[in-house]
Design a protein around this motif. Structure first.
Motif, PDB file in Angstrom:
ATOM      1  N   ARG A   7       0.833  -1.210   0.000  1.00  0.00           N
ATOM      2  CA  ARG A   7       0.000   0.000   0.000  1.00  0.00           C
ATOM      3  C   ARG A   7       0.861   1.250   0.000  1.00  0.00           C
ATOM      4  NH1 ARG A   7      -4.258  -1.630   4.560  1.00  0.00           N
ATOM      5  NH2 ARG A   7      -5.416  -3.156   3.370  1.00  0.00           N
ATOM      6  N   SER A   8       1.919   1.223   0.798  1.00  0.00           N
ATOM      7  CA  SER A   8       2.815   2.368   0.877  1.00  0.00           C
ATOM      8  C   SER A   8       3.476   2.643  -0.469  1.00  0.00           C
ATOM      9  CB  SER A   8       3.883   2.118   1.942  1.00  0.00           C
ATOM     10  OG  SER A   8       4.802   3.171   1.966  1.00  0.00           O
ATOM     11  N   SER A   9       3.886   1.587  -1.163  1.00  0.00           N
ATOM     12  CA  SER A   9       4.509   1.754  -2.474  1.00  0.00           C
ATOM     13  C   SER A   9       3.515   2.326  -3.482  1.00  0.00           C
ATOM     14  CB  SER A   9       5.050   0.419  -2.988  1.00  0.00           C
ATOM     15  OG  SER A   9       6.104  -0.016  -2.178  1.00  0.00           O
ATOM     16  N   TRP A  10       2.269   1.814  -3.447  1.00  0.00           N
ATOM     17  CA  TRP A  10       1.241   2.336  -4.360  1.00  0.00           C
ATOM     18  C   TRP A  10       0.940   3.794  -4.059  1.00  0.00           C
ATOM     19  CZ3 TRP A  10      -0.588   0.934  -8.833  1.00  0.00           C
ATOM     20  CH2 TRP A  10      -0.457  -0.401  -9.231  1.00  0.00           C
ATOM     21  N   ARG A  11       0.816   4.118  -2.770  1.00  0.00           N
ATOM     22  CA  ARG A  11       0.525   5.495  -2.371  1.00  0.00           C
ATOM     23  C   ARG A  11       1.659   6.421  -2.812  1.00  0.00           C
ATOM     24  NH1 ARG A  11       0.176   5.260   3.232  1.00  0.00           N
ATOM     25  NH2 ARG A  11      -1.727   4.087   2.953  1.00  0.00           N
ATOM     26  N   ASN A  12       2.893   5.955  -2.599  1.00  0.00           N
ATOM     27  CA  ASN A  12       4.063   6.745  -2.998  1.00  0.00           C
ATOM     28  C   ASN A  12       4.078   6.954  -4.509  1.00  0.00           C
ATOM     29  OD1 ASN A  12       6.525   8.087  -2.621  1.00  0.00           O
ATOM     30  ND2 ASN A  12       7.676   6.229  -3.008  1.00  0.00           N
ATOM     31  N   ALA A  13       3.792   5.892  -5.277  1.00  0.00           N
ATOM     32  CA  ALA A  13       3.794   5.988  -6.742  1.00  0.00           C
ATOM     33  C   ALA A  13       2.709   6.947  -7.228  1.00  0.00           C
ATOM     34  CB  ALA A  13       3.602   4.607  -7.356  1.00  0.00           C
ATOM     35  N   LEU A  14       1.504   6.844  -6.643  1.00  0.00           N
ATOM     36  CA  LEU A  14       0.415   7.739  -7.044  1.00  0.00           C
ATOM     37  C   LEU A  14       0.713   9.190  -6.680  1.00  0.00           C
ATOM     38  CD1 LEU A  14      -2.698   5.558  -6.137  1.00  0.00           C
ATOM     39  CD2 LEU A  14      -1.883   6.163  -8.428  1.00  0.00           C
ATOM     40  N   THR A  15       1.289   9.398  -5.501  1.00  0.00           N
ATOM     41  CA  THR A  15       1.651  10.748  -5.079  1.00  0.00           C
ATOM     42  C   THR A  15       2.692  11.340  -6.014  1.00  0.00           C
ATOM     43  OG1 THR A  15       1.188  10.186  -2.778  1.00  0.00           O
ATOM     44  CG2 THR A  15       2.542  12.128  -3.156  1.00  0.00           C
ATOM     45  N   MET A  16       3.713  10.544  -6.329  1.00  0.00           N
ATOM     46  CA  MET A  16       4.775  11.024  -7.215  1.00  0.00           C
ATOM     47  C   MET A  16       4.229  11.294  -8.622  1.00  0.00           C
ATOM     48  SD  MET A  16       7.588  11.454  -5.694  1.00  0.00           S
ATOM     49  CE  MET A  16       8.188  11.132  -4.057  1.00  0.00           C
ATOM     50  N   PHE A  21       2.687  15.445 -12.508  1.00  0.00           N
ATOM     51  CA  PHE A  21       1.746  16.052 -13.450  1.00  0.00           C
ATOM     52  C   PHE A  21       1.562  17.535 -13.157  1.00  0.00           C
ATOM     53  CE2 PHE A  21      -2.589  17.379 -14.459  1.00  0.00           C
ATOM     54  CZ  PHE A  21      -2.607  17.160 -15.829  1.00  0.00           C
ATOM     55  N   PHE A  22       1.300  17.869 -11.894  1.00  0.00           N
ATOM     56  CA  PHE A  22       1.018  19.258 -11.560  1.00  0.00           C
ATOM     57  C   PHE A  22       2.270  20.133 -11.614  1.00  0.00           C
ATOM     58  CE2 PHE A  22      -2.735  17.194  -9.681  1.00  0.00           C
ATOM     59  CZ  PHE A  22      -3.703  17.905 -10.369  1.00  0.00           C
ATOM     60  N   ILE A  23       3.419  19.579 -11.210  1.00  0.00           N
ATOM     61  CA  ILE A  23       4.667  20.339 -11.310  1.00  0.00           C
ATOM     62  C   ILE A  23       5.001  20.605 -12.775  1.00  0.00           C
ATOM     63  CG2 ILE A  23       7.173  20.233 -10.952  1.00  0.00           C
ATOM     64  CD1 ILE A  23       6.552  18.739  -8.322  1.00  0.00           C
ATOM     65  N   ALA A  24       4.884  19.567 -13.617  1.00  0.00           N
ATOM     66  CA  ALA A  24       5.173  19.730 -15.047  1.00  0.00           C
ATOM     67  C   ALA A  24       4.211  20.733 -15.676  1.00  0.00           C
ATOM     68  CB  ALA A  24       5.090  18.383 -15.766  1.00  0.00           C
ATOM     69  N   LEU A  25       2.950  20.670 -15.264  1.00  0.00           N
ATOM     70  CA  LEU A  25       1.946  21.595 -15.798  1.00  0.00           C
ATOM     71  C   LEU A  25       2.298  23.036 -15.440  1.00  0.00           C
ATOM     72  CD1 LEU A  25      -0.825  21.423 -17.288  1.00  0.00           C
ATOM     73  CD2 LEU A  25      -1.884  21.515 -15.036  1.00  0.00           C
ATOM     74  N   PHE A 100      11.663  11.874  -5.727  1.00  0.00           N
ATOM     75  CA  PHE A 100      11.282  13.234  -6.094  1.00  0.00           C
ATOM     76  C   PHE A 100      12.402  13.928  -6.863  1.00  0.00           C
ATOM     77  CE2 PHE A 100      11.247  17.802  -5.251  1.00  0.00           C
ATOM     78  CZ  PHE A 100      10.019  18.141  -5.768  1.00  0.00           C
ATOM     79  N   ALA A 101      13.629  13.840  -6.332  1.00  0.00           N
ATOM     80  CA  ALA A 101      14.746  14.579  -6.929  1.00  0.00           C
ATOM     81  C   ALA A 101      15.136  14.035  -8.295  1.00  0.00           C
ATOM     82  CB  ALA A 101      15.951  14.562  -5.991  1.00  0.00           C
ATOM     83  N   THR A 102      15.273  12.723  -8.402  1.00  0.00           N
ATOM     84  CA  THR A 102      15.760  12.165  -9.669  1.00  0.00           C
ATOM     85  C   THR A 102      14.646  11.887 -10.664  1.00  0.00           C
ATOM     86  OG1 THR A 102      15.751   9.918  -8.766  1.00  0.00           O
ATOM     87  CG2 THR A 102      17.809  11.144  -8.627  1.00  0.00           C
ATOM     88  N   ASP A 103      13.513  11.404 -10.183  1.00  0.00           N
ATOM     89  CA  ASP A 103      12.427  11.044 -11.100  1.00  0.00           C
ATOM     90  C   ASP A 103      11.534  12.229 -11.426  1.00  0.00           C
ATOM     91  OD1 ASP A 103      13.385   8.462 -11.101  1.00  0.00           O
ATOM     92  OD2 ASP A 103      12.050   7.797  -9.504  1.00  0.00           O
ATOM     93  N   VAL A 104      10.962  12.843 -10.398  1.00  0.00           N
ATOM     94  CA  VAL A 104       9.999  13.923 -10.639  1.00  0.00           C
ATOM     95  C   VAL A 104      10.697  15.130 -11.268  1.00  0.00           C
ATOM     96  CG1 VAL A 104       8.363  15.516  -9.582  1.00  0.00           C
ATOM     97  CG2 VAL A 104       8.465  13.154  -8.799  1.00  0.00           C
ATOM     98  N   VAL A 105      11.626  15.728 -10.521  1.00  0.00           N
ATOM     99  CA  VAL A 105      12.277  16.942 -11.026  1.00  0.00           C
ATOM    100  C   VAL A 105      13.129  16.620 -12.252  1.00  0.00           C
ATOM    101  CG1 VAL A 105      13.856  18.829 -10.471  1.00  0.00           C
ATOM    102  CG2 VAL A 105      12.239  18.010  -8.752  1.00  0.00           C
ATOM    103  N   CYS A 109      12.436  18.310 -15.843  1.00  0.00           N
ATOM    104  CA  CYS A 109      13.474  19.134 -16.478  1.00  0.00           C
ATOM    105  C   CYS A 109      13.848  18.592 -17.854  1.00  0.00           C
ATOM    106  CB  CYS A 109      14.712  19.213 -15.582  1.00  0.00           C
ATOM    107  SG  CYS A 109      14.469  20.256 -14.139  1.00  0.00           S
ATOM    108  N   SER A 110      13.900  17.275 -18.002  1.00  0.00           N
ATOM    109  CA  SER A 110      14.213  16.692 -19.312  1.00  0.00           C
ATOM    110  C   SER A 110      13.130  17.032 -20.332  1.00  0.00           C
ATOM    111  CB  SER A 110      14.343  15.174 -19.199  1.00  0.00           C
ATOM    112  OG  SER A 110      15.450  14.840 -18.403  1.00  0.00           O
ATOM    113  N   THR A 111      11.872  16.908 -19.922  1.00  0.00           N
ATOM    114  CA  THR A 111      10.765  17.223 -20.821  1.00  0.00           C
ATOM    115  C   THR A 111      10.775  18.700 -21.198  1.00  0.00           C
ATOM    116  OG1 THR A 111       9.447  15.475 -19.804  1.00  0.00           O
ATOM    117  CG2 THR A 111       8.255  17.116 -21.083  1.00  0.00           C
ATOM    118  N   LEU A 112      10.980  19.553 -20.191  1.00  0.00           N
ATOM    119  CA  LEU A 112      10.996  20.994 -20.448  1.00  0.00           C
ATOM    120  C   LEU A 112      12.170  21.402 -21.324  1.00  0.00           C
ATOM    121  CD1 LEU A 112       9.983  22.635 -17.068  1.00  0.00           C
ATOM    122  CD2 LEU A 112       8.750  22.660 -19.223  1.00  0.00           C
ATOM    123  N   SER A 113      13.327  20.796 -21.106  1.00  0.00           N
ATOM    124  CA  SER A 113      14.476  21.164 -21.931  1.00  0.00           C
ATOM    125  C   SER A 113      14.213  20.806 -23.391  1.00  0.00           C
ATOM    126  CB  SER A 113      15.759  20.502 -21.422  1.00  0.00           C
ATOM    127  OG  SER A 113      15.695  19.099 -21.515  1.00  0.00           O
TER     128      SER A 113
END
Length: 195
Positions: A7-16, A21-25, A100-105, A109-113
């Motif tokens: 459950r923790s892994s699923w919650r973490n994956a959904l949160t990330m 999505f919202f950070i990229a947006l 968060f640091a390596t995957d999300v940001v 950053c890769s998509t934006l660049s």
């Protein structure tokens, strides 16, 4: 216990995923709006460089979080050095911080660049009548080379200086907490005070 971990892994994956999505947006919209107002190619390249550097810096933080050890930070926290408890908070939440640091940001950053690079290509082709395929290929190669080379260099630095990097980030978090009153981690109480 295995069910709780699942459950923790699923919650973490959904949160990330949702957070990404919202950070990229937000960042994507902001950078595109900013680019729409910039007419200078030099400033467009500067924005591209900032986005690439942000991805590299957060990649360094993610690797350092995974590589750092708690012992030296525990000693600093025992002496109540500002930032030490925040650095321990990073290490004790290493899975989330690294994701968060390596995957999300990093992925944002890769998509934006890529998107910013595409805008620069359109401007270069439109202004100078350059052959779009050549300009596009060169831009893609340059962005990839700078990103991958910078991350490779950063990973070596992060592995060698992991504890110092995490302590530095801890000090930044400490300053942020003092200014905003926002605490990203739950710290164990130490005589009812946060350093």
């Amino acid at each position: 216990m295995a069910r709780n971990l699942g459950r923790s892994s699923w919650r973490n994956a959904l949160t990330m995923g949702g957070g990404t999505f919202f950070i990229a947006l937000a960042v994507g919209y902001g950078s595109q709006a900013f680019l729409g107002r910039i007419t200078s190619i030099v400033l467009s390249f500067f924005l591209l460089l900032i986005i690439i550097l942000a991805g590299i810096v957060f990649d360094i933080i993610g690797v350092a979080t995974a590589a750092a050890s708690e012992a030296p930070l525990n000693a600093r926290a025992a002496r109540k050095i500002p930032g030490a408890r925040q650095a321990l908070g990073l290490l004790r939440n290493a899975e989330r911080v690294t994701s968060f640091a390596t995957d999300v940001v990093g992925d944002v950053c890769s998509t934006l660049s890529g998107a910013v690079g595409a805008v620069i290509i359109i401007r270069l082709v439109g202004r100078h009548g350059a052959e779009d395929m050549l300009v596009s290929t060169l831009m893609t190669a340059a962005v990839s080379a700078v990103t991958v080379g910078g991350k490779a260099l950063g990973k070596g630095f992060a592995l060698r200086q992991a504890n110092d990097i995490i302590f530095f980030v801890g000090r930044l978090l400490y300053a942020l907490e003092r200014v905003t009153g926002w605490y990203p981690f739950n710290y164990p109480s130490q005589k009812g005070r946060r350093p």
